[in-house]
Design a protein around this motif. Structure first.
Motif, mmCIF file in Angstrom:
data_model
loop_
_atom_site.group_PDB
_atom_site.id
_atom_site.type_symbol
_atom_site.label_atom_id
_atom_site.label_comp_id
_atom_site.label_asym_id
_atom_site.label_seq_id
_atom_site.Cartn_x
_atom_site.Cartn_y
_atom_site.Cartn_z
ATOM 1 N N MET A 85 40.544 -46.376 -20.218
ATOM 2 C CA MET A 85 39.267 -45.686 -20.336
ATOM 3 C C MET A 85 39.420 -44.183 -20.185
ATOM 4 O O MET A 85 38.815 -43.398 -20.918
ATOM 5 C CB MET A 85 38.282 -46.228 -19.298
ATOM 6 C CG MET A 85 37.824 -47.650 -19.539
ATOM 7 S SD MET A 85 36.943 -48.355 -18.111
ATOM 8 C CE MET A 85 35.576 -47.206 -17.930
ATOM 9 N N ALA A 86 40.243 -43.759 -19.223
ATOM 10 C CA ALA A 86 40.448 -42.329 -18.999
ATOM 11 C C ALA A 86 41.161 -41.684 -20.182
ATOM 12 O O ALA A 86 40.846 -40.549 -20.579
ATOM 13 C CB ALA A 86 41.249 -42.109 -17.715
ATOM 14 N N THR A 87 42.122 -42.392 -20.768
ATOM 15 C CA THR A 87 42.824 -41.868 -21.943
ATOM 16 C C THR A 87 41.867 -41.708 -23.114
ATOM 17 O O THR A 87 41.886 -40.685 -23.814
ATOM 18 C CB THR A 87 43.988 -42.798 -22.324
ATOM 19 O OG1 THR A 87 44.918 -42.859 -21.240
ATOM 20 C CG2 THR A 87 44.707 -42.288 -23.567
ATOM 21 N N ALA A 88 41.015 -42.704 -23.334
ATOM 22 C CA ALA A 88 40.031 -42.615 -24.418
ATOM 23 C C ALA A 88 39.040 -41.479 -24.160
ATOM 24 O O ALA A 88 38.679 -40.740 -25.083
ATOM 25 C CB ALA A 88 39.287 -43.936 -24.561
ATOM 26 N N ALA A 89 38.626 -41.319 -22.897
ATOM 27 C CA ALA A 89 37.696 -40.247 -22.552
ATOM 28 C C ALA A 89 38.331 -38.884 -22.774
ATOM 29 O O ALA A 89 37.664 -37.934 -23.204
ATOM 30 C CB ALA A 89 37.243 -40.390 -21.100
ATOM 31 N N MET A 90 39.628 -38.774 -22.482
ATOM 32 C CA MET A 90 40.323 -37.505 -22.707
ATOM 33 C C MET A 90 40.327 -37.138 -24.190
ATOM 34 O O MET A 90 40.062 -35.999 -24.572
ATOM 35 C CB MET A 90 41.764 -37.602 -22.199
ATOM 36 C CG MET A 90 42.617 -36.379 -22.520
ATOM 37 S SD MET A 90 44.385 -36.721 -22.414
ATOM 38 C CE MET A 90 44.581 -37.971 -23.674
ATOM 39 N N ARG A 91 40.610 -38.124 -25.035
ATOM 40 C CA ARG A 91 40.655 -37.854 -26.480
ATOM 41 C C ARG A 91 39.270 -37.481 -27.000
ATOM 42 O O ARG A 91 39.135 -36.590 -27.855
ATOM 43 C CB ARG A 91 41.203 -39.076 -27.210
ATOM 44 C CG ARG A 91 42.676 -39.318 -26.893
ATOM 45 C CD ARG A 91 43.175 -40.659 -27.396
ATOM 46 N NE ARG A 91 44.577 -40.862 -27.041
ATOM 47 C CZ ARG A 91 45.188 -42.038 -27.057
ATOM 48 N NH1 ARG A 91 44.525 -43.120 -27.428
ATOM 49 N NH2 ARG A 91 46.466 -42.141 -26.722
ATOM 50 N N ASP A 92 38.236 -38.132 -26.471
ATOM 51 C CA ASP A 92 36.869 -37.772 -26.858
ATOM 52 C C ASP A 92 36.547 -36.345 -26.424
ATOM 53 O O ASP A 92 35.879 -35.598 -27.155
ATOM 54 C CB ASP A 92 35.860 -38.737 -26.227
ATOM 55 C CG ASP A 92 35.897 -40.124 -26.860
ATOM 56 O OD1 ASP A 92 36.459 -40.266 -27.959
ATOM 57 O OD2 ASP A 92 35.382 -41.065 -26.221
ATOM 58 N N TRP A 93 37.007 -35.968 -25.232
ATOM 59 C CA TRP A 93 36.756 -34.612 -24.732
ATOM 60 C C TRP A 93 37.451 -33.580 -25.618
ATOM 61 O O TRP A 93 36.865 -32.536 -25.937
ATOM 62 C CB TRP A 93 37.248 -34.488 -23.287
ATOM 63 C CG TRP A 93 36.917 -33.159 -22.667
ATOM 64 C CD1 TRP A 93 35.762 -32.822 -22.025
ATOM 65 C CD2 TRP A 93 37.753 -31.990 -22.627
ATOM 66 N NE1 TRP A 93 35.820 -31.517 -21.600
ATOM 67 C CE2 TRP A 93 37.029 -30.985 -21.945
ATOM 68 C CE3 TRP A 93 39.029 -31.702 -23.104
ATOM 69 C CZ2 TRP A 93 37.532 -29.712 -21.727
ATOM 70 C CZ3 TRP A 93 39.541 -30.427 -22.889
ATOM 71 C CH2 TRP A 93 38.816 -29.441 -22.208
ATOM 72 N N ILE A 94 38.673 -33.864 -26.021
ATOM 73 C CA ILE A 94 39.393 -32.947 -26.908
ATOM 74 C C ILE A 94 38.676 -32.826 -28.247
ATOM 75 O O ILE A 94 38.525 -31.727 -28.792
ATOM 76 C CB ILE A 94 40.852 -33.414 -27.096
ATOM 77 C CG1 ILE A 94 41.636 -33.210 -25.795
ATOM 78 C CG2 ILE A 94 41.521 -32.654 -28.239
ATOM 79 C CD1 ILE A 94 43.054 -33.755 -25.837
ATOM 80 N N ASP A 95 38.216 -33.958 -28.788
ATOM 81 C CA ASP A 95 37.468 -33.916 -30.046
ATOM 82 C C ASP A 95 36.229 -33.036 -29.912
ATOM 83 O O ASP A 95 35.916 -32.244 -30.812
ATOM 84 C CB ASP A 95 37.057 -35.322 -30.470
ATOM 85 C CG ASP A 95 38.210 -36.124 -31.055
ATOM 86 O OD1 ASP A 95 39.227 -35.507 -31.447
ATOM 87 O OD2 ASP A 95 38.096 -37.365 -31.114
ATOM 88 N N ALA A 96 35.518 -33.186 -28.794
ATOM 89 C CA ALA A 96 34.311 -32.384 -28.576
ATOM 90 C C ALA A 96 34.663 -30.906 -28.420
ATOM 91 O O ALA A 96 33.950 -30.023 -28.919
ATOM 92 C CB ALA A 96 33.568 -32.885 -27.337
#
Length: 206
Positions: A85-96
């Motif tokens: 979950m944290a890895t997916a959240a990190m990638r979403d944050w980078i996309d944003a």
């Protein structure tokens, strides 16, 4: 008891929950007397950390009045699930974070950025090909600018974007490795986001 009844029931025997969950349609289908079942008194779901925990309804207990009362159980999420979950959240944050540079720009134009950056660099160095010059001139003419004006803007934007991509790529690779080895991946992610924001401010791209 109506079949439209959406309450949850329990069958109580010897002041213990003998059967749960039971719904009105089940009771009616089995032809059992309603007196054998009591509605479960709802309780509010307890506070929990959805990043690190789950909260699930479990078998009710019987209170002193003989009424079944809804119960909840909070459990820690498995560490592997937290890491995913944290890895997916990190990638979403980078996309944003990157979207501030790409929002509103057609995908085909974004795909052309490396080509435009190369053309701008060559033009400013006096080494542009005829095709590169034509491309810059084609963009410049509708704007009332010169190819040099456009090349200067493109080169400046390319430099900023390259710094941003370097920053986010480094963050992603380092943070993925730290999350994979951590027992508190969310703390790792929070620290990485803070460090990235501080670094982007230093680079002038925050």
């Amino acid at each position: 008891m109506s079949l439209a009844d959406t309450k949850t029931y329990a069958r109580i025997a010897d002041r213990k929950v003998a059967e749960w969950p039971v719904h009105a349609r089940h009771i009616a289908a089995r032809g059992l007397p309603q007196r054998l079942f009591q509605p479960v008194r709802p309780t509010g779901q307890p506070l929990f950390d959805p990043l690190r925990q789950t909260c699930a309804e479990v078998r009710p207990i019987v209170n002193d009045a003989g009424q079944p009362v809804q119960q909840w159980e909070v459990r820690a999420l498995p560490i592997e699930a937290q890491r995913d979950m944290a890895t997916a959240a990190m990638r979403d944050w980078i996309d944003a974070f990157l979207s501030r540079f790409t929002d509103g720009v057609p995908s085909a134009e974004i795909a052309s950025w490396p080509t435009k950056a190369e053309a701008a660099s060559a033009y400013l160095a006096g080494a542009a090909t005829e095709l590169q010059t034509e491309m810059l001139a084609g963009e410049a003419a509708p704007l009332g600018l010169t190819p040099e004006d456009v090349a200067t803007v493109i080169a400046a934007k390319a430099a900023v974007y390259q710094r941003v991509i370097g920053l986010t790529t480094g963050m992603r690779r380092a943070t993925e490795a730290r999350i994979a080895a951590s027992d508190d991946p969310w703390a790792v992610l929070d620290a990485a986001k803070q460090a990235a924001l501080e670094k982007s401010t230093e680079l002038g791209v925050a």
